[in-house]
Design a protein around this motif. Structure first.
Motif, PDB file in Angstrom:
ATOM      1  N   THR A  88       0.842  -1.185   0.000  1.00 28.26           N
ATOM      2  CA  THR A  88       0.000   0.000   0.000  1.00 28.26           C
ATOM      3  C   THR A  88       0.880   1.239   0.000  1.00 28.26           C
ATOM      4  O   THR A  88       2.075   1.172   0.282  1.00 28.26           O
ATOM      5  CB  THR A  88      -0.926   0.044   1.226  1.00 28.26           C
ATOM      6  N   MET A  89       0.263   2.359  -0.304  1.00 27.78           N
ATOM      7  CA  MET A  89       0.990   3.624  -0.308  1.00 27.78           C
ATOM      8  C   MET A  89       0.865   4.282   1.055  1.00 27.78           C
ATOM      9  O   MET A  89      -0.040   3.994   1.817  1.00 27.78           O
ATOM     10  CB  MET A  89       0.411   4.549  -1.370  1.00 27.78           C
ATOM     11  N   GLY A  90       1.763   5.195   1.332  1.00 26.69           N
ATOM     12  CA  GLY A  90       1.692   5.945   2.569  1.00 26.69           C
ATOM     13  C   GLY A  90       2.367   5.236   3.722  1.00 26.69           C
ATOM     14  O   GLY A  90       2.946   4.172   3.582  1.00 26.69           O
ATOM     15  N   GLN A  91       2.261   5.839   4.877  1.00 26.97           N
ATOM     16  CA  GLN A  91       2.836   5.288   6.087  1.00 26.97           C
ATOM     17  C   GLN A  91       1.715   5.020   7.071  1.00 26.97           C
ATOM     18  O   GLN A  91       0.660   5.657   7.023  1.00 26.97           O
ATOM     19  CB  GLN A  91       3.833   6.274   6.696  1.00 26.97           C
ATOM     20  N   ALA A  92       1.948   4.088   7.982  1.00 22.11           N
ATOM     21  CA  ALA A  92       0.938   3.754   8.981  1.00 22.11           C
ATOM     22  C   ALA A  92       0.531   5.020   9.737  1.00 22.11           C
ATOM     23  O   ALA A  92       1.376   5.806  10.159  1.00 22.11           O
ATOM     24  CB  ALA A  92       1.481   2.714   9.946  1.00 22.11           C
ATOM     25  N   GLY A  93      -0.768   5.219   9.857  1.00 23.76           N
ATOM     26  CA  GLY A  93      -1.279   6.355  10.609  1.00 23.76           C
ATOM     27  C   GLY A  93      -1.401   7.635   9.807  1.00 23.76           C
ATOM     28  O   GLY A  93      -1.824   8.648  10.334  1.00 23.76           O
ATOM     29  N   VAL A 129      -3.699   9.445   2.730  1.00 29.14           N
ATOM     30  CA  VAL A 129      -3.264   9.812   1.389  1.00 29.14           C
ATOM     31  C   VAL A 129      -4.514  10.185   0.594  1.00 29.14           C
ATOM     32  O   VAL A 129      -5.498   9.454   0.608  1.00 29.14           O
ATOM     33  CB  VAL A 129      -2.531   8.630   0.707  1.00 29.14           C
ATOM     34  N   PRO A 130      -4.510  11.317  -0.096  1.00 36.19           N
ATOM     35  CA  PRO A 130      -5.686  11.734  -0.861  1.00 36.19           C
ATOM     36  C   PRO A 130      -6.082  10.697  -1.920  1.00 36.19           C
ATOM     37  O   PRO A 130      -5.233  10.099  -2.576  1.00 36.19           O
ATOM     38  CB  PRO A 130      -5.240  13.038  -1.532  1.00 36.19           C
ATOM     39  N   TYR A 131      -7.381  10.519  -2.072  1.00 36.42           N
ATOM     40  CA  TYR A 131      -7.953   9.548  -3.004  1.00 36.42           C
ATOM     41  C   TYR A 131      -7.389   9.693  -4.410  1.00 36.42           C
ATOM     42  O   TYR A 131      -6.957   8.723  -5.017  1.00 36.42           O
ATOM     43  CB  TYR A 131      -9.472   9.717  -3.006  1.00 36.42           C
ATOM     44  N   ASP A 132      -7.406  10.914  -4.932  1.00 38.99           N
ATOM     45  CA  ASP A 132      -6.970  11.117  -6.316  1.00 38.99           C
ATOM     46  C   ASP A 132      -5.481  10.843  -6.511  1.00 38.99           C
ATOM     47  O   ASP A 132      -5.018  10.637  -7.626  1.00 38.99           O
ATOM     48  CB  ASP A 132      -7.342  12.509  -6.811  1.00 38.99           C
ATOM     49  N   THR A 133      -4.731  10.796  -5.432  1.00 39.59           N
ATOM     50  CA  THR A 133      -3.309  10.488  -5.506  1.00 39.59           C
ATOM     51  C   THR A 133      -3.072   8.999  -5.701  1.00 39.59           C
ATOM     52  O   THR A 133      -2.138   8.600  -6.395  1.00 39.59           O
ATOM     53  CB  THR A 133      -2.594  10.948  -4.212  1.00 39.59           C
ATOM     54  N   VAL A 134      -3.910   8.160  -5.131  1.00 40.98           N
ATOM     55  CA  VAL A 134      -3.665   6.716  -5.156  1.00 40.98           C
ATOM     56  C   VAL A 134      -4.580   5.932  -6.082  1.00 40.98           C
ATOM     57  O   VAL A 134      -4.261   4.810  -6.459  1.00 40.98           O
ATOM     58  CB  VAL A 134      -3.775   6.110  -3.734  1.00 40.98           C
ATOM     59  N   TYR A 135      -5.711   6.507  -6.473  1.00 43.79           N
ATOM     60  CA  TYR A 135      -6.688   5.761  -7.266  1.00 43.79           C
ATOM     61  C   TYR A 135      -6.073   5.150  -8.526  1.00 43.79           C
ATOM     62  O   TYR A 135      -6.223   3.963  -8.788  1.00 43.79           O
ATOM     63  CB  TYR A 135      -7.882   6.638  -7.650  1.00 43.79           C
ATOM     64  N   GLY A 136      -5.401   5.942  -9.322  1.00 41.88           N
ATOM     65  CA  GLY A 136      -4.832   5.456 -10.574  1.00 41.88           C
ATOM     66  C   GLY A 136      -3.843   4.321 -10.363  1.00 41.88           C
ATOM     67  O   GLY A 136      -3.846   3.334 -11.098  1.00 41.88           O
ATOM     68  N   GLN A 137      -3.024   4.462  -9.340  1.00 43.64           N
ATOM     69  CA  GLN A 137      -2.044   3.410  -9.072  1.00 43.64           C
ATOM     70  C   GLN A 137      -2.744   2.119  -8.647  1.00 43.64           C
ATOM     71  O   GLN A 137      -2.387   1.038  -9.118  1.00 43.64           O
ATOM     72  CB  GLN A 137      -1.064   3.847  -7.992  1.00 43.64           C
ATOM     73  N   TYR A 138      -3.734   2.209  -7.771  1.00 43.06           N
ATOM     74  CA  TYR A 138      -4.464   1.010  -7.335  1.00 43.06           C
ATOM     75  C   TYR A 138      -5.167   0.342  -8.515  1.00 43.06           C
ATOM     76  O   TYR A 138      -5.154  -0.874  -8.653  1.00 43.06           O
ATOM     77  CB  TYR A 138      -5.482   1.345  -6.246  1.00 43.06           C
ATOM     78  N   ARG A 139      -5.782   1.157  -9.370  1.00 47.53           N
ATOM     79  CA  ARG A 139      -6.474   0.599 -10.534  1.00 47.53           C
ATOM     80  C   ARG A 139      -5.482  -0.109 -11.455  1.00 47.53           C
ATOM     81  O   ARG A 139      -5.719  -1.228 -11.882  1.00 47.53           O
ATOM     82  CB  ARG A 139      -7.194   1.711 -11.307  1.00 47.53           C
TER      83      ARG A 139
END
Length: 64
Positions: free
Chosen positions: A17-22, A25-35
């Protein structure tokens, strides 16, 4: 890689996953990568076609 057992073969999947525990991360930042990761995983695995379509439809719905 899977391990053979009496019930068949089991497969271990590691999820990153992206980010650090706790942190958030903004939705639009990670959506494309997850998809993209989901679509790539579907292409490289033995997922039934109907399930591939379901995942693709799920991400298409999120884009609306």
């Amino acid at each position: 890689k899977g391990t053979d057992s009496e019930e068949g073969q089991t497969t271990v999947t590691e999820h990153r996953t992206m980010g650090q525990a706790g942190t958030s991360v903004p939705y639009d930042t990670v959506y494309g990568q997850y998809r993209n990761e989901a679509m790539e995983t579907l292409e490289n695995s033995s997922v039934p076609y109907g399930m591939r379509e379901l995942v693709s439809d799920y991400f298409a719905t999120l884009e609306r």
